[in-house]
Scaffold this motif. Structure first.
Motif, PDB file in Angstrom:
ATOM      1  N   GLN A 124    -111.660 -63.917  -1.949  1.00  0.00           N
ATOM      2  CA  GLN A 124    -112.620 -63.205  -2.793  1.00  0.00           C
ATOM      3  C   GLN A 124    -112.950 -64.093  -3.983  1.00  0.00           C
ATOM      4  OE1 GLN A 124    -111.438 -59.317  -4.264  1.00  0.00           O
ATOM      5  NE2 GLN A 124    -113.565 -58.690  -4.460  1.00  0.00           N
ATOM      6  N   MET A 125    -114.245 -64.215  -4.259  1.00  0.00           N
ATOM      7  CA  MET A 125    -114.689 -65.083  -5.340  1.00  0.00           C
ATOM      8  C   MET A 125    -115.791 -64.404  -6.148  1.00  0.00           C
ATOM      9  SD  MET A 125    -114.760 -68.953  -3.744  1.00  0.00           S
ATOM     10  CE  MET A 125    -116.177 -68.638  -2.698  1.00  0.00           C
ATOM     11  N   LYS A 126    -115.973 -64.930  -7.348  1.00  0.00           N
ATOM     12  CA  LYS A 126    -117.128 -64.593  -8.162  1.00  0.00           C
ATOM     13  C   LYS A 126    -117.617 -65.872  -8.818  1.00  0.00           C
ATOM     14  CE  LYS A 126    -114.398 -63.208 -12.235  1.00  0.00           C
ATOM     15  NZ  LYS A 126    -114.086 -62.097 -13.171  1.00  0.00           N
ATOM     16  N   ALA A 127    -118.781 -65.824  -9.398  1.00  0.00           N
ATOM     17  CA  ALA A 127    -119.340 -67.013 -10.048  1.00  0.00           C
ATOM     18  C   ALA A 127    -119.675 -66.684 -11.498  1.00  0.00           C
ATOM     19  CB  ALA A 127    -120.586 -67.487  -9.312  1.00  0.00           C
ATOM     20  N   ASN A 128    -119.661 -67.720 -12.326  1.00  0.00           N
ATOM     21  CA  ASN A 128    -120.009 -67.569 -13.734  1.00  0.00           C
ATOM     22  C   ASN A 128    -121.147 -68.513 -14.098  1.00  0.00           C
ATOM     23  OD1 ASN A 128    -118.112 -65.606 -14.421  1.00  0.00           O
ATOM     24  ND2 ASN A 128    -116.526 -67.126 -14.904  1.00  0.00           N
ATOM     25  N   LYS A 129    -122.146 -67.961 -14.745  1.00  0.00           N
ATOM     26  CA  LYS A 129    -123.203 -68.746 -15.374  1.00  0.00           C
ATOM     27  C   LYS A 129    -123.830 -69.777 -14.434  1.00  0.00           C
ATOM     28  CE  LYS A 129    -121.076 -68.209 -19.941  1.00  0.00           C
ATOM     29  NZ  LYS A 129    -120.499 -68.901 -21.128  1.00  0.00           N
ATOM     30  N   LEU A 130    -124.285 -69.288 -13.265  1.00  0.00           N
ATOM     31  CA  LEU A 130    -125.001 -70.163 -12.345  1.00  0.00           C
ATOM     32  C   LEU A 130    -126.345 -70.564 -12.938  1.00  0.00           C
ATOM     33  CD1 LEU A 130    -124.383 -68.261  -8.977  1.00  0.00           C
ATOM     34  CD2 LEU A 130    -123.181 -70.295  -9.804  1.00  0.00           C
ATOM     35  N   THR A 131    -126.774 -71.764 -12.632  1.00  0.00           N
ATOM     36  CA  THR A 131    -128.085 -72.223 -13.075  1.00  0.00           C
ATOM     37  C   THR A 131    -129.168 -71.522 -12.266  1.00  0.00           C
ATOM     38  OG1 THR A 131    -127.205 -74.382 -13.709  1.00  0.00           O
ATOM     39  CG2 THR A 131    -129.580 -74.222 -13.369  1.00  0.00           C
ATOM     40  N   ASN A 132    -130.068 -70.861 -12.943  1.00  0.00           N
ATOM     41  CA  ASN A 132    -131.123 -70.100 -12.277  1.00  0.00           C
ATOM     42  C   ASN A 132    -132.108 -71.040 -11.582  1.00  0.00           C
ATOM     43  OD1 ASN A 132    -132.608 -67.899 -11.457  1.00  0.00           O
ATOM     44  ND2 ASN A 132    -133.702 -67.675 -13.402  1.00  0.00           N
ATOM     45  N   THR A 133    -132.509 -70.694 -10.358  1.00  0.00           N
ATOM     46  CA  THR A 133    -133.490 -71.511  -9.626  1.00  0.00           C
ATOM     47  C   THR A 133    -134.807 -70.771  -9.429  1.00  0.00           C
ATOM     48  OG1 THR A 133    -132.698 -70.729  -7.472  1.00  0.00           O
ATOM     49  CG2 THR A 133    -131.630 -72.684  -8.382  1.00  0.00           C
ATOM     50  N   GLU A 134    -134.957 -69.587 -10.059  1.00  0.00           N
ATOM     51  CA  GLU A 134    -136.128 -68.746  -9.809  1.00  0.00           C
ATOM     52  C   GLU A 134    -137.178 -68.818 -10.909  1.00  0.00           C
ATOM     53  OE1 GLU A 134    -137.115 -67.203  -7.341  1.00  0.00           O
ATOM     54  OE2 GLU A 134    -135.436 -66.694  -6.042  1.00  0.00           O
ATOM     55  N   LYS A 231    -115.623 -76.125 -10.231  1.00  0.00           N
ATOM     56  CA  LYS A 231    -116.880 -76.495 -10.874  1.00  0.00           C
ATOM     57  C   LYS A 231    -117.939 -76.816  -9.821  1.00  0.00           C
ATOM     58  CE  LYS A 231    -114.925 -76.229 -14.933  1.00  0.00           C
ATOM     59  NZ  LYS A 231    -115.248 -75.081 -15.840  1.00  0.00           N
ATOM     60  N   LEU A 232    -119.052 -76.127  -9.891  1.00  0.00           N
ATOM     61  CA  LEU A 232    -120.166 -76.386  -8.990  1.00  0.00           C
ATOM     62  C   LEU A 232    -121.053 -77.482  -9.552  1.00  0.00           C
ATOM     63  CD1 LEU A 232    -121.174 -72.713  -8.152  1.00  0.00           C
ATOM     64  CD2 LEU A 232    -120.136 -74.345  -6.566  1.00  0.00           C
ATOM     65  N   LYS A 233    -121.578 -78.322  -8.633  1.00  0.00           N
ATOM     66  CA  LYS A 233    -122.503 -79.370  -9.048  1.00  0.00           C
ATOM     67  C   LYS A 233    -123.655 -79.472  -8.055  1.00  0.00           C
ATOM     68  CE  LYS A 233    -119.334 -82.368 -11.634  1.00  0.00           C
ATOM     69  NZ  LYS A 233    -118.841 -83.759 -11.825  1.00  0.00           N
ATOM     70  N   PRO A 238    -123.618 -80.310 -13.496  1.00  0.00           N
ATOM     71  CA  PRO A 238    -122.922 -79.015 -13.420  1.00  0.00           C
ATOM     72  C   PRO A 238    -123.921 -77.868 -13.339  1.00  0.00           C
ATOM     73  CG  PRO A 238    -122.793 -79.911 -15.645  1.00  0.00           C
ATOM     74  CD  PRO A 238    -123.389 -80.983 -14.790  1.00  0.00           C
ATOM     75  N   THR A 239    -123.609 -76.879 -12.467  1.00  0.00           N
ATOM     76  CA  THR A 239    -124.532 -75.743 -12.270  1.00  0.00           C
ATOM     77  C   THR A 239    -123.811 -74.398 -12.328  1.00  0.00           C
ATOM     78  OG1 THR A 239    -124.276 -75.928  -9.864  1.00  0.00           O
ATOM     79  CG2 THR A 239    -126.137 -77.095 -10.868  1.00  0.00           C
ATOM     80  N   GLY A 240    -122.603 -74.376 -12.888  1.00  0.00           N
ATOM     81  CA  GLY A 240    -121.848 -73.141 -12.956  1.00  0.00           C
ATOM     82  C   GLY A 240    -120.459 -73.321 -12.383  1.00  0.00           C
ATOM     83  N   GLU A 241    -119.741 -72.213 -12.249  1.00  0.00           N
ATOM     84  CA  GLU A 241    -118.381 -72.308 -11.725  1.00  0.00           C
ATOM     85  C   GLU A 241    -118.071 -71.125 -10.822  1.00  0.00           C
ATOM     86  OE1 GLU A 241    -115.863 -72.405 -15.149  1.00  0.00           O
ATOM     87  OE2 GLU A 241    -115.965 -70.232 -15.468  1.00  0.00           O
ATOM     88  N   LEU A 242    -117.149 -71.362  -9.893  1.00  0.00           N
ATOM     89  CA  LEU A 242    -116.616 -70.312  -9.026  1.00  0.00           C
ATOM     90  C   LEU A 242    -115.244 -69.908  -9.519  1.00  0.00           C
ATOM     91  CD1 LEU A 242    -117.493 -71.679  -5.456  1.00  0.00           C
ATOM     92  CD2 LEU A 242    -118.585 -69.762  -6.633  1.00  0.00           C
ATOM     93  N   VAL A 243    -114.975 -68.616  -9.542  1.00  0.00           N
ATOM     94  CA  VAL A 243    -113.660 -68.102  -9.896  1.00  0.00           C
ATOM     95  C   VAL A 243    -113.038 -67.520  -8.629  1.00  0.00           C
ATOM     96  CG1 VAL A 243    -112.355 -66.500 -11.333  1.00  0.00           C
ATOM     97  CG2 VAL A 243    -114.454 -67.547 -12.217  1.00  0.00           C
ATOM     98  N   VAL A 244    -111.877 -68.034  -8.259  1.00  0.00           N
ATOM     99  CA  VAL A 244    -111.176 -67.540  -7.070  1.00  0.00           C
ATOM    100  C   VAL A 244    -110.273 -66.401  -7.523  1.00  0.00           C
ATOM    101  CG1 VAL A 244    -109.681 -68.134  -5.141  1.00  0.00           C
ATOM    102  CG2 VAL A 244    -111.260 -69.843  -6.061  1.00  0.00           C
TER     103      VAL A 244
END
Length: 573
Positions: A124-134, A231-233, A238-244
């Protein structure tokens, strides 16, 4: 790819999913739905990640029907097309992949791979502060994919094996708890890299990458114990982070157990002259499927008994009698059924055909060429060469001596593998001998088999007619599991059942193949990878299979009718 849109006017694009059914191929067996893929929204070229598991054994036909449907929320799902695939043919194809046109339009691709490892990953994961692409006025709709790393002939590829749900309009999404089979994600190897990629879902199916990161299952479990982050890239930025928030595994061996297993096995080491070989990261020994995936080719040759004990081939009722009504004699039945199975792994479909036990010019020949060519094409070519032999001036004689045929096949097998090594390939040979009686000199035959047992060769002997074949028991008595390369089967025990014949004659071959390569420290080559545009697309199936499915209220899918495609007698492959 390029499926026909069946959604209807003004209703957008179809939402396809596939249902895989095991077709009944033998009397007494029943068709069974093996599973269904996920639904891909608004796409006519869906790339499903769901893996369907099945059990396949060489020598037994295993056919699947893959039916594609457009999901309709309110109403009946719409049929988009159906194709059938024979698993042995797919496994033996280059890259273990085949493609077939659909009657309704489009192409269906089928890939078969060995299932390795065991256990489950609960994640189970969640993400924080993803970079918006819309853009400025909308937010992305994130979902994530888990991909398995594959080193295919030197090219690193990532195969998606799991896709999460989509969370709408959220740059800090929380996804549900999911369970993923480790055999699909990392072949049971908890230290193997996996790719986690987050995408912005687009209704046209052209999803936009938001960021990705490599990890291992071990690392996911470790950081999941402390709600750690990844850390997502994207393109190095950097484009945000995943929390496990949760990661645990179950049903896998402990490391100490894996090490104990590994210590009992001889690790295959590629020979210096061979192409770069693939050494599995898992401690388990390679299998026949590993060698086939690496492009192993099976070379088949056939030897036919022309001794006088077969009777006058011009007289009905004798073993070599050639029927004028299309009916097959037992020699033809044995050759057609067995070679039809082996041909799935023989890329060029070219076969040498030998005869033994006949006189030419007053001299008994114990190994001579049948037909006008050194090699013939396909099962039909083998049968034509067999028929031509009766017009070649031979006199059927004796004794039944297969030693020269064995030596010829072994020499050919050794040469083929040596030539293959220089081209970065692997070849294994199979000799099919069809005879009407036990060999005349048991000791001499046993001695030759012992001399050639280290060759890349398996020998399948089929006895036709009503002779006493008890003396052929020497094949088992004179060998050990390490030196056993020959298998004898009496045809009359399987006279009405070609599936039973091929199952009995071929079931030892996969182990013999692996034993040869392991004994010579030759590991499987890296799995062959083919792009979609490199795969020859076969025409749609002749006659749509009669198969009806029932979609039950609880979500289960069962066979409502049909789904039977029996192998009816010999010559029907």
């Amino acid at each position: 790819s390029k499926l026909k849109n069946v959604a209807g006017a003004m209703k957008g694009t179809s939402d396809p999913y596939a249902v895989v059914t095991h077709v009944a191929t033998t009397p007494g067996s029943l068709p069974k739905v093996l599973g269904k893929t996920e639904v891909i929204k608004n796409s006519l070229s869906p790339n499903w990640t769901k893996v369907i598991s099945l059990d396949y054994e060489m020598g037994e036909p295993y056919k699947v029907a893959i039916q594609v449907y457009d999901e309709v929320k309110k109403g009946d799902n719409k049929n988009m097309g159906v194709a059938t695939f024979e698993i042995g043919e797919v496994l033996g194809a280059r890259g273990s992949t085949k493609a077939r046109k659909l009657k309704n339009g489009g192409t269906l691709f089928c890939h078969v791979a060995k299932k390795s490892g065991s256990g489950l990953l609960r994640l189970q994961m969640k993400a924080n502060k993803l970079t918006n692409t819309e853009g400025m006025f909308r937010k992305s709709d994130p979902f994530y994919e888990l991909s398995n790393k594959r080193n295919a002939a030197g090219n690193i590829t990532w195969d998606a094996v799991f896709r999460s749900e989509v969370v709408k309009d959220n740059l800090s999404p929380s996804w549900k708890n999911h369970t993923v089979e480790l055999s699909q994600l990392c072949q049971g190897d908890l230290t193997k890299p996996v790719m986690i990629a987050v995408y912005d879902h687009e209704s046209d199916g052209k999803h936009v990458l938001m960021g990705q990161v490599e990890a291992t299952v071990d690392k996911l479990v470790q950081i999941g114990q402390s709600n750690g982050t990844l850390k997502l890239k994207k393109k190095g930025n950097p484009t945000g982070e995943l929390v496990v928030t949760n990661a645990s595994v179950s049903g896998v061996e402990q490391v100490t157990q894996q090490m104990a297993t590994a210590s009992l096995q001889e690790r295959p080491v590629p020979t210096p002259a061979s192409a770069p070989a693939f050494v599995p990261s898992s401690p388990t020994a390679p299998t026949f499927a590993d060698y086939v995936a690496g492009g192993l080719e099976l070379n088949v040759s056939v030897a036919i008994d022309f001794t006088g004990s077969n009777g006058d081939p011009r007289k009905p009722g004798t073993l070599h009698y050639l029927h004028t009504d299309g009916q097959m004699n037992d020699y033809e039945k044995a050759v057609s059924s067995i070679v039809s199975i082996l041909s799935k792994y023989d890329f060029d479909q070219k076969y040498p055909v030998y005869g033994f036990g006949a006189k030419y010019g007053g001299i008994v020949r114990h190994c001579f060429q049948c037909g006008s060519s050194a090699e013939v094409h396909g099962v039909r070519g083998i049968l034509d060469a067999y028929h031509q032999t009766f017009r070649s001036g031979l006199i059927m004689s004796g004794p039944t001596d297969i030693t020269e045929v064995l030596q010829t096949a072994a020499a050919r097998a050794i040469s083929a593998q040596e030539n293959a090594v220089t081209q970065g390939k692997q070849v294994y040979s199979i000799l099919l001998i069809v005879t009407d009686g036990s060999v005349s000199d048991v000791n001499a035959t046993a001695q030759i088999l012992n001399q050639i047992h280290q060759s890349p060769l398996s020998v399948v002997i089929v006895g036709v007619g009503n002779a006493d074949f008890s003396a052929m028991q020497f094949l088992d008595d004179a060998s050990t599991p390490q030196t056993d390369i020959a298998q004898f089967v009496a045809f009359n025990q399987h006279h009405e059942n070609p599936v039973s014949l091929t199952r009995e004659t071929l079931h030892e071959i996969p182990d013999q193949v692996v034993r040869y390569f392991q004994r010579n420290n030759i590991a499987p080559l890296r799995a062959v990878f083919v792009e979609d545009d490199e795969i020859a697309i076969e025409p749609e199936n002749d006659g749509e299979i009669d198969l009806s499915l029932a979609f039950q209220d609880d979500g289960d899918i069962v066979v409502a009718g049909g789904g039977q495609n029996y192998t009816r007698g010999y010559g029907s492959y």
